[in-house]
Design a protein around this motif. Structure first.
Motif, PDB file in Angstrom:
ATOM      1  N   THR A   1      -3.401   4.554  15.401  1.00  0.00           N
ATOM      2  CA  THR A   1      -2.282   5.217  14.748  1.00  0.00           C
ATOM      3  C   THR A   1      -1.695   6.302  15.636  1.00  0.00           C
ATOM      4  OG1 THR A   1      -3.334   4.836  12.606  1.00  0.00           O
ATOM      5  CG2 THR A   1      -1.610   6.501  12.679  1.00  0.00           C
TER       6      THR A   1
ATOM      7  N   TRP B   1       0.819  -1.213   0.000  1.00  0.00           N
ATOM      8  CA  TRP B   1       0.000   0.000   0.000  1.00  0.00           C
ATOM      9  C   TRP B   1       0.859   1.273   0.000  1.00  0.00           C
ATOM     10  CZ3 TRP B   1      -1.221  -3.384   4.345  1.00  0.00           C
ATOM     11  CH2 TRP B   1      -2.141  -4.388   3.995  1.00  0.00           C
TER      12      TRP B   1
ATOM     13  N   ALA C   1       1.471   2.888  12.910  1.00  0.00           N
ATOM     14  CA  ALA C   1       0.150   2.327  13.170  1.00  0.00           C
ATOM     15  C   ALA C   1       0.228   0.834  13.456  1.00  0.00           C
ATOM     16  CB  ALA C   1      -0.771   2.588  11.981  1.00  0.00           C
TER      17      ALA C   1
ATOM     18  N   LEU D   1      -7.444  -1.029  14.459  1.00  0.00           N
ATOM     19  CA  LEU D   1      -6.299  -0.192  14.132  1.00  0.00           C
ATOM     20  C   LEU D   1      -6.235   1.042  15.033  1.00  0.00           C
ATOM     21  CD1 LEU D   1      -4.069   0.014  11.799  1.00  0.00           C
ATOM     22  CD2 LEU D   1      -5.553   1.770  10.861  1.00  0.00           C
TER      23      LEU D   1
ATOM     24  N   TRP E   1      -2.247  -2.749  13.793  1.00  0.00           N
ATOM     25  CA  TRP E   1      -3.537  -3.345  13.460  1.00  0.00           C
ATOM     26  C   TRP E   1      -4.376  -3.619  14.703  1.00  0.00           C
ATOM     27  CZ3 TRP E   1      -0.582  -2.604   9.439  1.00  0.00           C
ATOM     28  CH2 TRP E   1      -1.167  -2.581   8.171  1.00  0.00           C
TER      29      TRP E   1
ATOM     30  N   GLY F   1      -9.103   3.926  14.938  1.00  0.00           N
ATOM     31  CA  GLY F   1      -9.831   4.216  13.713  1.00  0.00           C
ATOM     32  C   GLY F   1      -9.597   3.133  12.687  1.00  0.00           C
ATOM     33  N   GLY F   2     -10.510   3.007  11.770  1.00  0.00           N
ATOM     34  CA  GLY F   2     -10.356   2.028  10.702  1.00  0.00           C
ATOM     35  C   GLY F   2     -10.731   0.633  11.154  1.00  0.00           C
ATOM     36  N   LYS F   3     -10.342  -0.309  10.329  1.00  0.00           N
ATOM     37  CA  LYS F   3     -10.661  -1.710  10.565  1.00  0.00           C
ATOM     38  C   LYS F   3      -9.627  -2.374  11.455  1.00  0.00           C
ATOM     39  CE  LYS F   3     -12.755  -2.326   6.032  1.00  0.00           C
ATOM     40  NZ  LYS F   3     -12.711  -3.135   4.811  1.00  0.00           N
ATOM     41  N   TYR F   4      -9.929  -3.571  11.863  1.00  0.00           N
ATOM     42  CA  TYR F   4      -8.982  -4.438  12.561  1.00  0.00           C
ATOM     43  C   TYR F   4      -8.461  -3.857  13.862  1.00  0.00           C
ATOM     44  CZ  TYR F   4      -9.039  -6.166   7.794  1.00  0.00           C
ATOM     45  OH  TYR F   4      -9.447  -6.594   6.563  1.00  0.00           O
TER      46      TYR F   4
END
Length: 126
Positions: free
Chosen positions: A94, A46, A70, A92, A72, A87-90
């Motif tokens: 940061t 990514w 970050a 996560l 997971w 924030g975000g999936k899994y």
């Protein structure tokens, strides 16, 4: 925020492309990750450095005005570093680093070691 785009095809090339304070911060994070968890596999995914062991564990991403560190399963690491933003999936979370952001090496080592333990627990449960 936009990441720093590079022609990098490997993690070594990615870190070599970075300069200034972002390059220094990213290199210091990379060194600490390798020290704390040498079994993690380093790769370029990514557009940034991702460290994995049977799935992603953490990443280092340089951007023009910040460096992101970050995890997971970072929501479970906030007792070590409360500045981790979920924030975000899994699960996560940061940590946003800017040029003047203080971050102690022992905190980075503790984050990486616990992130690895969380990943190993998740891998064993799956």
């Amino acid at each position: 925020m936009k990441m720093i785009l590079t022609p990098a095809r490997t993690a070594d090339e990615y870190f070599d492309c970075l300069s200034g304070w972002q390059g220094r911060y990213a290199a210091a994070l990379r060194a600490a990750v390798k020290e704390a968890a040498p079994q993690l596999q380093e790769g370029l995914r990514w557009g940034h450095a991702v460290y994995s062991l049977d799935g992603p564990v953490l990443l280092i991403r340089a951007e023009p005005t910040r460096v992101l560190f970050a995890f997971w399963q970072g929501k479970h690491l906030r007792h070590i570093e409360p500045r981790l933003k979920p924030g975000g999936k899994y699960e996560l979370a940061t940590l946003e680093l800017r040029e003047a952001t203080p971050l102690e090496r022992h905190v980075v080592l503790a984050l990486v070691r616990e992130a690895l333990m969380l990943r190993q627990g998740a891998a064993g449960a799956g």
